[in-house]
Design an enzyme around this catalytic site. Structure first.
Site, PDB file in Angstrom:
ATOM      1  CB  CYS A   1      -0.938  -0.007   1.199  1.00 58.80           C
ATOM      2  SG  CYS A   1      -0.116  -0.169   2.807  1.00 58.80           S
TER       3      CYS A   1
ATOM      4  CG  HIS B   1      -4.072   0.846   4.428  1.00 63.80           C
ATOM      5  ND1 HIS B   1      -3.403   0.081   3.510  1.00 63.80           N
ATOM      6  CD2 HIS B   1      -5.188   1.304   3.784  1.00 63.80           C
ATOM      7  CE1 HIS B   1      -4.081   0.057   2.368  1.00 63.80           C
ATOM      8  NE2 HIS B   1      -5.159   0.812   2.501  1.00 63.80           N
TER       9      HIS B   1
ATOM     10  CG  ASN C   1      -7.857   1.470   0.014  1.00 61.96           C
ATOM     11  OD1 ASN C   1      -6.647   1.315   0.146  1.00 61.96           O
ATOM     12  ND2 ASN C   1      -8.719   0.838   0.799  1.00 61.96           N
TER      13      ASN C   1
END
Length: 319
Positions: free
Chosen positions: A129, A265, A286
């Site tokens: 991520c 994250h 995202n």
């Protein structure tokens, strides 16, 4: 010991078997017989967990079945999140005040509407991520400087960034430093994503963009919104525990469900706004594909540091 949520009054729907079949069809899940039974039990447990979140969180977000409803919390964290972040000890280059610029911004703003954000990507079963958050930021910064929107290579960072750990996690702040050392980033088409750690295949003559430096930004969300409006998208870290079951709406968890001290994250702030119910929110990109959330995006409450989304905010700088 895990809490039995059925003892607390949460109940599985009567058609849970049908829901599981629909889940597998929608998200193209296939298991052998023994594995299928294990995943079904996890699926049922996660339905109850989503019910818990729905009852005990604020905001307008809806939680339920998502592409990750067949994963345990540990599996989800290992394959889609990153190791716990360390908040930078030095923020000497943080802009402490934007002065009048803070009050001179619109109520709603979205960099997607300016053509500054690439399509939603999918990191797959790889804790990369941080690489997607980084490239997303650089893509927007490059657009702001040149007017050209280029899709950049996350796999280059996974393979060649010696300061981070590929699919095992990393930090955008490290990635910016590595990009400078490497001379820039290649295009996605020339160094495609493979969702696993591989040997570095960087071709310096194939570098498409560069950055000059990076900046750690303020934790004040009013100033963050102003910086985003006047500059570009912002890479941020957050606690993503509840996102496993997020479907749509404005997420606003109580801190007990989403501690700002447990960042795991990396995502990308691309805009902000205020809802019809007067809820201020961030628009967040995202890296879990378009089948998750609001076509790959989600909205997070803005103003009280929900899930630590303001704790580690950074950006590349291109002069």
């Amino acid at each position: 010991m895990p809490v039995n949520l059925e003892y607390l009054g949460f109940k599985l729907p009567g058609n849970v078997d049908e829901k599981y079949v629909q889940f597998k069809l929608k998200y193209r899940k296939q298991y052998h017989e023994t594995e299928d039974e294990i995943r079904f039990n996890i699926f049922k447990s996660n339905i109850l967990k989503a019910q818990l979140y729905q009852v005990f969180v604020r905001g307008s977000a809806i939680y339920g079945v998502t592409p990750y409803s067949d994963l345990t919390t540990d599996e989800f964290a290992r394959t889609h999140l990153t190791a716990s972040w360390v908040v930078p000890s030095s923020r000497s280059n943080t802009p402490t005040s934007l002065g009048k610029e803070v009050n001179n911004i619109p109520k709603n703003f979205d960099w997607r509407e300016k053509g500054a954000v690439t399509e939603v990507k999918n990191q797959g079963m790889c804790g990369s991520c941080w690489a997607f958050s980084t490239t997303g930021n650089v893509e927007s910064q490059w657009f702001r400087k040149t007017g050209k929107l280029l899709s950049l290579s996350e796999q280059q960072l996974v393979d060649c960034d010696g300061l981070d750990d590929g699919c095992n996690g990393g930090l955008p702040s490290n990635a910016y430093e590595s990009i400078i050392k490497m001379g820039g980033l290649m295009l996605e088409d020339n160094y495609p994503y493979d969702a696993k750690n591989e040997k570095c295949h960087l071709k310096t003559d194939g570098v498409a963009v560069y950055i000059n430096s990076s900046v750690n930004l303020t934790q004040d969300e009013t100033e963050l919104a102003a910086w985003l409006y006047h500059n570009s998208t912002i890479s941020v870290g957050m606690n993503a525990l509840l996102l496993q079951f997020y479907q749509h709406g404005i997420s606003h968890p109580w801190w007990i469900f989403c501690s700002k001290y447990l960042l795991d994250h990396a995502v990308l702030l691309v805009g902000y706004g205020v809802s019809e119910k007067n809820e201020p929110f961030w628009i967040v990109k995202n890296s879990w594909g378009v089948e998750w959330g609001e076509n790959g995006y989600f909205r997070m409450y803005r103003g009280d540091g929900s899930c630590g989304i303001n704790t580690v905010a950074t950006s590349a700088m291109i002069y």
